[in-house]
Design a protein around this motif. Structure first.
Motif, mmCIF file in Angstrom:
data_model
loop_
_atom_site.group_PDB
_atom_site.id
_atom_site.type_symbol
_atom_site.label_atom_id
_atom_site.label_comp_id
_atom_site.label_asym_id
_atom_site.label_seq_id
_atom_site.Cartn_x
_atom_site.Cartn_y
_atom_site.Cartn_z
ATOM 1 N N ARG A 105 0.860 -1.193 0.000
ATOM 2 C CA ARG A 105 0.000 0.000 0.000
ATOM 3 C C ARG A 105 0.894 1.240 0.000
ATOM 4 O O ARG A 105 1.888 1.304 0.732
ATOM 5 N N LEU A 114 2.186 4.779 0.838
ATOM 6 C CA LEU A 114 2.087 5.769 1.915
ATOM 7 C C LEU A 114 1.870 7.163 1.325
ATOM 8 O O LEU A 114 2.335 7.445 0.216
ATOM 9 N N LEU A 161 1.869 6.764 11.528
ATOM 10 C CA LEU A 161 1.085 6.616 10.298
ATOM 11 C C LEU A 161 -0.143 7.520 10.297
ATOM 12 O O LEU A 161 -0.539 8.044 9.257
ATOM 13 N N GLU A 196 -0.773 10.345 7.536
ATOM 14 C CA GLU A 196 -2.033 10.389 6.778
ATOM 15 C C GLU A 196 -2.602 11.806 6.756
ATOM 16 O O GLU A 196 -3.178 12.244 5.759
ATOM 17 N N GLN A 227 -4.050 3.413 -5.510
ATOM 18 C CA GLN A 227 -3.895 2.193 -4.725
ATOM 19 C C GLN A 227 -4.604 1.069 -5.481
ATOM 20 O O GLN A 227 -5.636 1.295 -6.118
ATOM 21 N N ASN A 253 1.188 -1.341 4.369
ATOM 22 C CA ASN A 253 1.762 0.006 4.207
ATOM 23 C C ASN A 253 3.272 -0.037 4.023
ATOM 24 O O ASN A 253 3.962 -0.795 4.700
#
Length: 346
Positions: free
Chosen positions: A64, A66, A141, A145, A167, A174
């Motif tokens: 995934r 970031l 994280l 975000e 994505q 992640n």
């Protein structure tokens, strides 16, 4: 004959670089290349279901992306800085790329979001990158975000309205600085139909890092050094791949990141698979002998890139350049949000 970087060049009109994703993920075109017959077919992506056989394994990278691009300022001078996270080294230490790099000497402190996140430069790297250590309150994280942006490649100039379009629908782990873009074409519906046909879905992880952004800067491609990227294959996935091989099914990789992971492990275990994790800097170019992959799906890549060299290692350089010239003539869309190419041995 030693191949040079210029041997993988081709003319690409700038207007063919896809700037935005299509409304429907699966509505892209797909070129089908047969290695044995050197045939080129123009199809739609949804016909990938017809290209897969019961008993095949479809291998996908579930990394995934970031929100790895941060905009901040130097704590002392307030000069604007751009920071791109490449890979987590340990704890809160990250390898990054910075602009302007010359202003990011060891000891420099960069703040983001009114100081909610701070990065201290602790080391300069040979390739121009910087190692930084982050400080923050709460969960990293979650902070990232709220402050970071999706790190679209530099050739995409348009702003992305929906970050989920960069994505894959199966993104889970992640850690990437860029998307494994061949997987962007899949929808939940198509994956379901593929499974209904008797094709096994297998997942692995490779976190895409600096290798994606780094051009080939040497003339002799044998001198090119890939940047290390972290990969992981589970025991369950390895067992499914070995069973597929034993029962005569094909291993079809989705994207060059999946190919590089499978070949890293396949080379170590002579075409077999075991649960494994680590860092790979495998560079696949003409002359390479594939041990793990029987076919793959990929997008159309940059001229003179390691990715077009990888495809050429499987198909042969002349055939690949013929296919790319055909793609230009037929107005295929190139790069991350572009069309797809399905490659098979026969």
């Amino acid at each position: 004959m030693t191949l040079t970087t210029n041997d993988f060049d081709f003319e690409l009109p700038e207007e063919l670089i896809a700037q935005t994703p299509l409304k429907n993920r699966s509505s892209s075109k797909m070129m089908v290349l047969n290695k044995e017959t050197e045939s080129i077919e123009d199809r739609q992506f949804e016909s990938i279901i017809d290209e897969l056989n019961p008993g095949d394994a479809l291998v996908m990278n579930n990394t995934r992306v970031l929100p790895a691009r941060l905009y901040g300022e130097k704590e002392d001078t307030k000069a604007h800085m751009e920071v791109l996270l490449l890979k987590n080294l340990e704890g809160d230490k990250w390898e990054t790329l910075m602009k302007p790099a010359k202003k990011a000497k060891p000891g420099t402190v960069i703040t983001f979001g009114d100081g909610r996140l701070k990065a201290t430069v602790i080391e300069s790297l040979e390739h121009g990158g910087r190692i930084v250590e982050f400080s923050y309150d709460g969960i990293f994280l979650e902070t990232l975000e709220s402050l970071g942006e999706m790190p679209l490649p530099p050739y995409i100039k348009e702003r992305l309205d929906d970050s989920e379009r960069y994505q894959t629908v199966y993104a889970k782990e992640n850690g990437s600085a860029a998307a494994p873009t061949a997987g962007l074409h899949f929808t939940e519906d198509i994956l379901e139909k593929i499974q209904e046909k008797g094709v096994k879905l297998v997942f692995l992880t490779l976190h895409v890092g600096l290798g994606t952004f780094r051009p080939v800067s040497v003339d002799n491609i044998e001198e090119h050094k890939m940047h290390e990227e972290f990969y992981q294959l589970s025991e369950e996935s390895a067992a499914t791949l070995n069973k597929t091989r034993d029962e005569g099914g094909r291993i079809i990789a989705i994207g060059t990141t999946s190919i590089r992971t499978l070949e890293t492990i396949g080379q170590e275990f002579d075409g077999r698979f075991q649960a494994a994790s680590g860092w790979t800097d495998i560079f696949i170019a003409p002359g390479y002998q594939f041990k793990a992959v029987d076919g793959f799906l990929t997008n159309f890549h940059l001229p003179k890139s390691t990715l077009i060299m990888l495809v050429s290692a499987f198909l042969g350089r002349d055939f690949v350049l013929e296919a790319y010239n055909h793609a230009v003539q037929e107005r295929y869309r190139f790069f991350s949000f572009g069309d797809a190419m399905f490659v098979k041995k026969r």
